[in-house]
Motif scaffolding. Structure first.
Motif, short mmCIF file in Angstrom:
data_model
loop_
_atom_site.label_atom_id
_atom_site.label_comp_id
_atom_site.label_asym_id
_atom_site.label_seq_id
_atom_site.Cartn_x
_atom_site.Cartn_y
_atom_site.Cartn_z
N ASP A 282 0.95 -1.33 -0.09
CA ASP A 282 0.13 -0.03 -0.08
C ASP A 282 0.81 1.15 0.13
N GLY A 283 2.16 1.23 -0.17
CA GLY A 283 3.06 2.27 -0.19
C GLY A 283 3.62 2.82 0.98
N ARG A 284 3.33 2.26 2.15
CA ARG A 284 3.71 2.65 3.52
C ARG A 284 5.31 2.08 3.54
N ARG A 285 6.13 2.86 4.28
CA ARG A 285 7.76 2.70 3.92
C ARG A 285 8.27 2.61 5.39
N ALA A 286 9.07 1.63 5.58
CA ALA A 286 10.04 1.69 6.62
C ALA A 286 11.41 1.32 6.85
N ARG A 287 12.11 1.65 7.50
CA ARG A 287 13.76 1.46 7.25
C ARG A 287 14.13 0.94 8.34
N GLY A 288 14.81 -0.01 8.58
CA GLY A 288 15.80 -0.72 9.60
C GLY A 288 17.26 -0.42 9.37
N VAL A 289 17.92 -0.07 10.40
CA VAL A 289 19.46 0.31 10.35
C VAL A 289 20.11 -0.48 11.38
N VAL A 290 21.03 -1.26 10.97
CA VAL A 290 22.00 -2.15 11.87
C VAL A 290 23.33 -1.19 11.67
N GLU A 291 23.94 -0.99 12.62
CA GLU A 291 25.37 -0.27 12.88
C GLU A 291 26.29 -1.12 14.02
N GLY A 292 27.47 -1.18 13.52
CA GLY A 292 28.40 -1.69 14.66
C GLY A 292 29.91 -1.61 14.14
N PRO A 293 30.64 -2.31 14.77
CA PRO A 293 32.16 -2.48 14.53
C PRO A 293 32.51 -3.67 13.97
N ASP A 294 33.79 -3.72 13.39
CA ASP A 294 34.35 -5.01 13.51
C ASP A 294 33.82 -6.14 12.61
N THR A 295 33.70 -6.21 11.41
CA THR A 295 32.90 -7.15 10.65
C THR A 295 33.13 -8.64 11.26
N TYR A 296 34.57 -8.98 11.05
CA TYR A 296 35.00 -10.30 11.50
C TYR A 296 34.77 -10.80 13.02
#
Ligand SMILES: NC(=O)c1ccc[n+]([C@@H]2O[C@H](COP(=O)([O-])OP(=O)(O)OC[C@H]3O[C@@H](n4cnc5c(N)ncnc54)[C@H](OP(=O)(O)O)[C@@H]3O)[C@@H](O)[C@H]2O)c1
Length: 348
Positions: A282-296
Motif C-alpha cells: 500500500d506504499g507505506r515505507r519503513a527502514r531498519g538500520v544496523v550499525e556496529g564495529p568490526d565485521t569479523y
C-alpha cells in the motif's frame, strides 16, 4: 555445551574459537592440518584441546569430528567448492550446523539441496550466520511484521575503515567473481534471477547529507528473506566504489602474500552500516538500520550465538533463514553488548 569449529585454524575460525572460549563453551577444533589447529588452540589458551583432523574430502572423519560436539560452526571458505561436503557430514552426524559464508550462490544451493535431508535427520542448518545476513534477515522479518505484505525490500551494505579484507574473504570473492560481475541474484515475483537492472542506484544513509552511489551486489539475505517474508522484490546493494573494487579479479599469488586478515587495531577502526528499506504493497515505507564495529569480530559473535541458540532453544529441522530459526528481537538485542545498534523507523 560443545561446538565443533571447522576451520578453527583460519582467520575467522580463530575469532570464532576465541569467542567460544570467552563464553566458556567447550570446543572441538576441526580442520585439515593438526599443526595449524594446535597453534590455534595454543593462541586461545587451551591446555588440552580436543583436536580432530578431518579433511573436507574425508566424510567419515568429518562425521566423527562433528559427532563429538553438539553443533558445528563451519568457517572453511571458499564455501562454493567445500561447503556442501561439510553440511552433508553435519547432517549425517545429526548435528545442527551454521557457517560464516557470504557466497550467495552457495547459500542458495544449501537451501536447494539439503532441506529434505536435514528435516529427515532432525537437524537445523543455518547458512550465512555472519555479521550481515543474520541482522538483515531478522530486521526484514520485523519490517514485514509492521507493514504486512511488501512490494520490495532493499538491503544495502556500507562498510568504512577496518583495513584490507582477510585472505579468505578475497579467495571467496575470486570464487564469486562471475556472480559479482552479474550483480548477484535478485528476487523478483517468486524467483531468483540475475542480470536485471538495479531498482535503486543511490541511497541516503543516516549520516550522509548527499546520496551515496550504490550498485547491485550478491548479498546472502536476498536468498533468505523471501523464504519467510511475503515480498515481490528483494535487491542487494553495496557502495558502488566497493563493488567496482571487488569486480576486478585478484591474482591468487598476490593474495597468498597478504596478511591473513586485519589486525586487532585495524578491526577497531571499522564501522558497518546495513540499511534494510521496505515498501509495503500500500506504499507505506519503513527502514531498519544496523550499525556496529568490526565485521569479523561480530561474525564470530553471531556464529557462536547462532549455534548456541540451536542447541539450547531448538528450531524446527531443515535449512532455515535466520528469522525462521531465532526470535528476531531477542537475537538482535543479544548483540547490544557488542556495540551493535539496531532501529526500525516507519516513514510518516
Ligand atoms: N559477511 C561475510 O560474508 C563473511 C564474514 C566473515 C567471514 N566470511 C567468510 O568466512 C570464510 C573464512 O574466511 P577466513 O578469512 O577465515 O579464511 P582463511 O583464513 O583462509 O581460513 C580458511 C580456513 O579454511 C581451511 N580450509 C581451506 N580449504 C580447506 C579444505 N579444502 N579442506 C579443509 N580445510 C580447508 C583453512 O585450513 P588451513 O589453516 O589448514 O589452511 C583455514 O582453516 C571466507 O569464505 C569468508 O568470505 C564471510
Amino acid at each position: 555445551m560443545k561446538i565443533a569449529i571447522y576451520g578453527a585454524s583460519g582467520y575467522q575460525g580463530k575469532l570464532v574459537l576465541a569467542e567460544a572460549v570467552r563464553r566458556g563453551l567447550s570446543v572441538v577444533l576441526a580442520g585439515r592440518d593438526a599443526v595449524r589447529l594446535r597453534h590455534a588452540a595454543d593462541a586461545a589458551g587451551l591446555s588440552s584441546p580436543d583436536i580432530r583432523v578431518a579433511p573436507v574430502d574425508d566424510h567419515d572423519a568429518l562425521v566423527a569430528a562433528f559427532g563429538a560436539a553438539d553443533a558445528v560452526v563451519n568457517c572453511v571458505g571458499p564455501f562454493t567448492p567445500t561447503g556442501a561436503a561439510v553440511v552433508r557430514a553435519a547432517i549425517a552426524a545429526g548435528r545442527h550446523y551454521v557457517d560464516t559464508a557470504g557466497e550467495q550462490p552457495y547459500v542458495k544451493s544449501i537451501f536447494d539441496t539439503f532441506g529434505a535431508q536435514a528435516q529427515a535427520a532432525g537437524v537445523t542448518v543455518v547458512p550465512a550466520a555472519n555479521d550481515a545476513c543474520v541482522p538483515a534477515d531478522l530486521i526484514a522479518a520485523l519490517l514485514a511484521e509492521r507493514l504486512g505484505a511488501l512490494e520490495e525490500i532493499t538491503s544495502v551494505h556500507l562498510i568504512a575503515g577496518g583495513g584490507a579484507p582477510s585472505r579468505g574473504s578475497l579467495r571467496s570473492v575470486i570464487e564469486s567473481i562471475d556472480i559479482i560481475a552479474a550483480g548477484g541474484l535478485g528476487y523478483h515475483d517468486g524467483d531468483w534471477r540475475t542480470g536485471l537492472p538495479a531498482r535503486t542506484t543511490s541511497i541516503f544513509t543516516p549520516r550522509s547529507a548527499e546520496a551515496v552511489p550504490v550498485a547491485k551486489f550478491p548479498l546472502s539475505e536476498v536468498v533468505t528473506i523471501p523464504r519467510h517474508v511475503r515480498v515481490r522484490h528483494v535487491e542487494g546493494l553495496a557502495e558502488a566504489a566497493l563493488v567496482a573494487r571487488l569486480s576486478v579479479p585478484i591474482d591468487p599469488s598476490i593474495i597468498a602474500g597478504l596478511p591473513e586478515g586485519p589486525d586487532e587495531q585495524a578491526r577497531t577502526t571499522q564501522r558497518f552500516t546495513y540499511l534494510i528499506d521496505a515498501v509495503a504493497l500500500d506504499g507505506r515505507r519503513a527502514r531498519g538500520v544496523v550499525e556496529g564495529p568490526d565485521t569479523y569480530g561480530i561474525t564470530a559473535v553471531i556464529a557462536v550465538e547462532s549455534a548456541r541458540r540451536l542447541i539450547t532453544d531448538p528450531a524446527k529441522p531443515g535449512v532455515l533463514a535466520p528469522a525462521e530459526a531465532y526470535d528476531p528481537t531477542a537475537f538482535l538485542d543479544s548483540l547490544l553488548p557488542h556495540d551493535v545498534r539496531w532501529t526500525i523507523e516507519e516513514e510518516t
